[in-house]
Scaffold this motif. Structure first.
Motif, mmCIF file in Angstrom:
data_model
loop_
_atom_site.group_PDB
_atom_site.id
_atom_site.type_symbol
_atom_site.label_atom_id
_atom_site.label_comp_id
_atom_site.label_asym_id
_atom_site.label_seq_id
_atom_site.Cartn_x
_atom_site.Cartn_y
_atom_site.Cartn_z
ATOM 1 N N LEU A 174 0.844 -1.188 0.000
ATOM 2 C CA LEU A 174 0.000 0.000 0.000
ATOM 3 C C LEU A 174 0.883 1.243 0.000
ATOM 4 N N VAL A 175 0.639 2.148 -0.949
ATOM 5 C CA VAL A 175 1.455 3.353 -1.095
ATOM 6 C C VAL A 175 0.555 4.579 -1.204
ATOM 7 N N ASP A 176 1.101 5.732 -0.804
ATOM 8 C CA ASP A 176 0.393 7.002 -0.963
ATOM 9 C C ASP A 176 0.803 7.609 -2.297
ATOM 10 N N VAL A 177 -0.182 7.853 -3.135
ATOM 11 C CA VAL A 177 0.061 8.298 -4.514
ATOM 12 C C VAL A 177 -0.513 9.693 -4.707
ATOM 13 N N THR A 178 0.263 10.567 -5.336
ATOM 14 C CA THR A 178 -0.206 11.909 -5.664
ATOM 15 C C THR A 178 -0.515 11.975 -7.149
ATOM 16 N N LEU A 179 -1.737 12.374 -7.473
ATOM 17 C CA LEU A 179 -2.215 12.424 -8.850
ATOM 18 C C LEU A 179 -2.367 13.880 -9.287
ATOM 19 N N ASN A 180 -1.753 14.206 -10.409
ATOM 20 C CA ASN A 180 -1.835 15.568 -10.977
ATOM 21 C C ASN A 180 -1.442 16.641 -9.964
ATOM 22 N N ASP A 181 -0.505 16.308 -9.072
ATOM 23 C CA ASP A 181 0.053 17.248 -8.088
ATOM 24 C C ASP A 181 -0.960 17.791 -7.095
ATOM 25 N N SER A 182 -2.164 17.199 -7.041
ATOM 26 C CA SER A 182 -3.177 17.811 -6.180
ATOM 27 C C SER A 182 -3.937 16.825 -5.316
ATOM 28 N N ILE A 183 -4.053 15.600 -5.737
ATOM 29 C CA ILE A 183 -4.874 14.631 -5.021
ATOM 30 C C ILE A 183 -3.994 13.497 -4.519
ATOM 31 N N LYS A 184 -4.039 13.249 -3.213
ATOM 32 C CA LYS A 184 -3.218 12.198 -2.614
ATOM 33 C C LYS A 184 -4.123 11.129 -2.024
ATOM 34 N N VAL A 185 -3.935 9.889 -2.467
ATOM 35 C CA VAL A 185 -4.787 8.782 -2.027
ATOM 36 C C VAL A 185 -3.948 7.515 -1.843
ATOM 37 N N PRO A 186 -4.416 6.568 -1.021
ATOM 38 C CA PRO A 186 -3.737 5.272 -0.920
ATOM 39 C C PRO A 186 -4.115 4.383 -2.104
ATOM 40 N N MET A 187 -3.118 3.682 -2.654
ATOM 41 C CA MET A 187 -3.351 2.765 -3.765
ATOM 42 C C MET A 187 -2.515 1.504 -3.546
ATOM 43 N N ILE A 188 -2.899 0.433 -4.217
ATOM 44 C CA ILE A 188 -2.176 -0.831 -4.159
ATOM 45 C C ILE A 188 -1.206 -0.895 -5.326
ATOM 46 N N LEU A 189 0.071 -1.171 -5.039
ATOM 47 C CA LEU A 189 1.044 -1.373 -6.102
ATOM 48 C C LEU A 189 1.006 -2.849 -6.499
ATOM 49 N N ASP A 190 0.771 -3.111 -7.784
ATOM 50 C CA ASP A 190 0.513 -4.478 -8.228
ATOM 51 C C ASP A 190 1.180 -4.740 -9.573
ATOM 52 N N TYR A 191 2.205 -5.620 -9.542
ATOM 53 C CA TYR A 191 2.914 -5.965 -10.770
ATOM 54 C C TYR A 191 2.089 -6.826 -11.713
ATOM 55 N N CYS A 192 0.962 -7.353 -11.245
ATOM 56 C CA CYS A 192 0.132 -8.174 -12.120
ATOM 57 C C CYS A 192 -1.105 -7.406 -12.583
ATOM 58 N N ALA A 193 -1.047 -6.085 -12.516
ATOM 59 C CA ALA A 193 -2.100 -5.238 -13.075
ATOM 60 C C ALA A 193 -1.569 -4.590 -14.348
#
Length: 280
Positions: A174-193
């Motif tokens: 589980l990682v914290d991801v910043t999208l378009n420099d404005s929105i920060k959300v938790p996401m799953i890092l998945d090599y099989c996606a």
């Protein structure tokens, strides 16, 4: 004779040092490698950081003479794209990336339930957390190489690295991801996606209309401003059923190949760290 002996020794040492490095096929957008089961038959398995254990396609297992558990199936297995009944199966050995592991328990599932589109075929199985946690897992997308090492890779001491911490929730990264420099959300890092997937709620936060738009492009996706990809395609997907099976784990999407394909990354399960290998 001495020269020949030194040459042979050098060859052996180099071969041993690279024993864990194997090419992978990104055709389906997954990290898939060749494996040998019980020393007899070969398959193509996906390296799946989103899976909790080893899975094998039920029909593939039966076709190759593996004894799939009889009687009532186990508790169903749920994934992002579907669910399947499950049966127990055991391997005497599994060979992958220069390593041979013995006496492994696995779960047989109907892979078609998780990958309904068979236009490009499906993997014969998945290598999940119970095996991957034993290794340093390095995926070099630009060179299409996977490296599995039980001891710390030399590259972690020699390469220039960017480091991001992750939270290990059950088997998930589980990682914290910043999208378009404005929105920060938790996401799953998945090599099989094969893609970057976002929930309908996150799509709305990004200014998309998930009822009409199922795909979009994000200008910038980053992990702590250290691992960054630009112009990332995203797909809107509903994770309601998956979240029910992952009670207590909050996430708004999955980071897959659409984000990762630009990078060489090592997952360090021992320290809960992700390293990006920087170019010189």
């Amino acid at each position: 004779m001495k020269t020949i002996g030194l040459t042979v020794l050098f060859f052996i040492l180099c071969t041993f040092a690279e024993a864990g490095v194997v090419p992978f096929d990104p055709m389906r957008g997954l990290v898939e490698i060749d494996v040998t089961i019980d020393g007899r038959f070969k398959g193509k398995f996906g390296v799946d950081t989103g899976a909790d254990r080893i899975y094998i396609d039920r029909e593939f297992a039966k076709k190759n003479g593996l004894k799939v558990g009889s009687g009532q199936p186990q508790r169903p297995v749920a994934g992002a794209m579907g669910s399947s009944e499950a049966w127990s199966v055991s391997f005497r050995s599994l060979e992958m990336a220069g390593e041979r592991l013995y006496n492994l328990d696995a779960t047989a599932i109907d892979m078609a339930a998780f990958i309904p589109d068979d236009k490009w075929g499906r993997p014969d199985g998945l290598i999940g957390y119970d095996l991957l946690q034993r290794f340093y897992v390095t995926v070099d997308y630009p060179h299409r190489e996977l490296d599995l090492q039980m001891s710390e890779p030399v590259s972690l001491r020699k390469d220039s690295l960017d480091m991001v911490s992750f939270r290990n929730k059950r088997h998930l990264i589980l990682v914290d991801v910043t999208l378009n420099d404005s929105i920060k959300v938790p996401m799953i890092l998945d090599y099989c996606a094969s893609q970057v997937f976002v929930s309908p709620d996150l799509a709305r936060m990004l200014g998309m209309n998930p009822d009409k738009e199922r795909r979009g492009i994000l200008k910038r996706v980053s992990l702590s401003d250290k691992i960054v990809s630009l112009d990332v395609p995203v797909v809107v997907s509903d994770y309601t059923n998956l979240k029910k099976g992952l009670r207590g784990i909050e996430f708004e999407g999955i980071l897959g190949a659409g984000f990762l394909f630009q990078h060489k990354i090592t997952i360090d399960y021992k320290r809960n760290r992700i390293y990006r290998h920087c170019k010189d």
